[in-house]
Design a protein around this motif. Structure first.
Motif, PDB file in Angstrom:
ATOM      1  N   PRO A  49       3.020  -0.438   5.875  1.00 39.09           N
ATOM      2  CA  PRO A  49       2.233   0.777   6.157  1.00 39.09           C
ATOM      3  C   PRO A  49       2.865   2.055   5.626  1.00 39.09           C
ATOM      4  CG  PRO A  49       2.292  -0.647   8.075  1.00 39.09           C
ATOM      5  CD  PRO A  49       3.268  -1.209   7.091  1.00 39.09           C
ATOM      6  N   GLY A  50       4.185   2.174   5.649  1.00 44.32           N
ATOM      7  CA  GLY A  50       4.837   3.389   5.191  1.00 44.32           C
ATOM      8  C   GLY A  50       5.310   3.337   3.752  1.00 44.32           C
ATOM      9  N   MET A  51       4.952   2.305   3.042  1.00 46.12           N
ATOM     10  CA  MET A  51       5.436   2.109   1.676  1.00 46.12           C
ATOM     11  C   MET A  51       4.480   2.765   0.700  1.00 46.12           C
ATOM     12  SD  MET A  51       6.508  -1.564  -0.017  1.00 46.12           S
ATOM     13  CE  MET A  51       7.416  -1.981   1.477  1.00 46.12           C
ATOM     14  N   GLU A  52       5.025   3.343  -0.386  1.00 48.32           N
ATOM     15  CA  GLU A  52       4.167   3.969  -1.384  1.00 48.32           C
ATOM     16  C   GLU A  52       3.344   2.900  -2.112  1.00 48.32           C
ATOM     17  OE1 GLU A  52       6.946   4.424  -5.272  1.00 48.32           O
ATOM     18  OE2 GLU A  52       7.336   5.858  -3.636  1.00 48.32           O
ATOM     19  N   GLU A  53       2.224   3.315  -2.659  1.00 45.31           N
ATOM     20  CA  GLU A  53       1.234   2.375  -3.179  1.00 45.31           C
ATOM     21  C   GLU A  53       1.777   1.504  -4.298  1.00 45.31           C
ATOM     22  OE1 GLU A  53      -3.280   2.469  -5.093  1.00 45.31           O
ATOM     23  OE2 GLU A  53      -2.340   4.301  -4.338  1.00 45.31           O
ATOM     24  N   GLN A  54       2.524   2.078  -5.240  1.00 43.03           N
ATOM     25  CA  GLN A  54       3.011   1.288  -6.372  1.00 43.03           C
ATOM     26  C   GLN A  54       4.013   0.236  -5.932  1.00 43.03           C
ATOM     27  OE1 GLN A  54       4.825   3.604  -9.484  1.00 43.03           O
ATOM     28  NE2 GLN A  54       4.813   1.895 -10.961  1.00 43.03           N
ATOM     29  N   ARG A  55       4.894   0.649  -4.989  1.00 42.68           N
ATOM     30  CA  ARG A  55       5.886  -0.321  -4.507  1.00 42.68           C
ATOM     31  C   ARG A  55       5.210  -1.430  -3.691  1.00 42.68           C
ATOM     32  NH1 ARG A  55      11.323   0.010  -4.072  1.00 42.68           N
ATOM     33  NH2 ARG A  55      11.276   2.226  -4.648  1.00 42.68           N
ATOM     34  N   ALA A  56       4.199  -1.072  -2.894  1.00 45.56           N
ATOM     35  CA  ALA A  56       3.471  -2.062  -2.119  1.00 45.56           C
ATOM     36  C   ALA A  56       2.745  -3.043  -3.048  1.00 45.56           C
ATOM     37  CB  ALA A  56       2.481  -1.393  -1.178  1.00 45.56           C
ATOM     38  N   GLY A  57       2.133  -2.512  -4.105  1.00 45.75           N
ATOM     39  CA  GLY A  57       1.450  -3.375  -5.062  1.00 45.75           C
ATOM     40  C   GLY A  57       2.410  -4.333  -5.746  1.00 45.75           C
TER      41      GLY A  57
END
Length: 393
Positions: free
Chosen positions: A123-131
């Motif tokens: 939930p707190g992770m930035e979008e690129q890193r989550a992807g």
């Protein structure tokens, strides 16, 4: 593929390994621009990452010998080195495709061990890193899944091959069993035919031996019977051996050669009477003629009964009876008086192996009937019941 042992590779194996090596190397180079945080690394650390990735790609050639160890090492190194991901996918595929299910489960558990932590931080992770994280675990799952599919496919192919080999072996066993049955049938045929002919020879030769002063006409007639019986025995032996050779070479049972029938029993009885046996023959009332298995079985039963009477009860009267009706059964009975010591003089008994009656019982069973034999009071009796289908209306 066996872990920890030297593996000899075929040309196809080398081609596959080189292809997977190129895949691992290209995967790292193509995806390096899409990995979040990779550009934040120092040039020295990125160089170390690339060197480790190169060594991991080269280690792909060890996957056939140490697949599990290679996967564990690459999973550990993949925590901080991006360029290890390509070789890691290859190692996980190899474990899933070639190792036992339990081993694959342990390696998969190790590969997905960081997943709970990743989901907690998602939930707190930035979008690129989550992807990037989702793509990583999806690739891990796809690699293991594809390996499991290949494993199941290989086991299915091995099972089908094993089933085909078993079917082929069973077919060969059935063919061998059929050939053995044919040989046994030929052996029974040889016993029945030759025992009858040779017993005739023995009776007439014994008569000449114990009655050297017999009239010339009787001597001439006995010599003629011996000559004819000898020729007939040789002819029968030649036919049986010819059938045996044909069976060995072509797998055929020789059904095309003439076979005795119920109508030949009369000739058989006359031969026995000519040899000096007192035979009372009661033929079948019906005019039906049996050919094939039933007719041949009746003939062999009478033949064996007359032969046994000459062997074990020389001079004793023999009664042959064939009766029955269509739609019920055909009955065959051969009965002779069991001789006492006075009837069977020294040197007159004809030797025999005692296997003919067992063969007759088997013949009757194969013809769909049954046979009994043994001593009943003062008589020895052979009695058989064979099927007699009703005439078509």
């Amino acid at each position: 593929m066996r872990s920890g042992r030297r593996v000899s590779r075929s040309r196809r194996d080398w081609a596959v390994d080189i292809g997977l090596f190129l895949f691992a190397a290209c995967f790292g180079m193509v995806t390096s621009e899409q990995i979040a945080g990779l550009e934040e690394l120092s040039p020295a650390w990125r160089a170390v990452d690339q060197v480790v990735g190169g060594l991991a790609c080269a280690a792909v050639f060890l996957r056939r010998r140490w697949p599990v160890a290679l996967a564990v090492v690459l999973l550990t190194a993949g925590v901080w080195a991006h360029f290890v991901t390509g070789p890691l996918l290859v190692a996980l595929f190899t474990v899933a495709a070639y190792r036992p299910w339990r081993t694959t489960a342990w390696v998969a558990a190790l590969a997905f061990a960081p997943l709970p932590w990743f989901l907690g931080e998602l939930p707190g992770m930035e979008e690129q890193r989550a992807g990037s994280g989702v793509t990583y675990f999806a690739l891990i799952a796809g690699s293991i899944g594809w390996g499991l599919f290949r494993h199941a496919q290989r086991e299915l192919i091995a099972s089908l091959r094993d089933r085909a080999e078993r079917a082929e072996a069973e077919a060969a066993l059935r063919a061998e069993r059929a050939q053995r049955m044919v040989r046994e049938d030929i052996a029974r045929e040889m016993h029945d035919v030759l025992a009858h002919r040779l017993s005739l020879l023995s009776v007439h030769a014994g008569a000449l031996e114990f009655h050297p002063s017999a009239p010339a006409e009787e001597v001439r007639r006995a010599a003629g019977v011996i000559r004819e019986a000898s020729h007939a025995a040789l002819q029968d032996l030649r036919e049986v051996i010819g059938v045996l050779r044909a069976t060995t070479s072509a797998g055929e049972s020789g059904e095309g050669r003439p076979q005795p029938t119920l109508g030949d029993v009369e000739r058989l009885v006359e031969e026995a009477r000519g040899a000096g046996t007192d035979v009372v023959y009661e033929p079948l009332d019906s005019a039906a003629e049996f050919s094939g298995t039933v007719g041949r079985t009746v003939y062999r039963i009478v033949q064996e009964g007359l032969t046994n009477a000459r062997k074990h009860a020389p001079g004793a009267p023999v009664r042959v009876r064939v009766s029955g009706r269509a739609g019920d059964e055909l009955r065959v009975e051969v009965r002779n008086t069991v001789p006492g010591p006075a009837v069977s003089g020294p040197g007159t008994r004809i030797p025999g192996a005692g296997q003919g009656l067992a063969g007759l019982a088997e013949r009757a069973r194969l013809a769909g009937g049954r046979l009994e034999y043994g001593r009943f009071g003062a008589d020895f009796r052979i009695k058989a019941w064979l099927p007699w289908p009703a005439r078509p209306s």
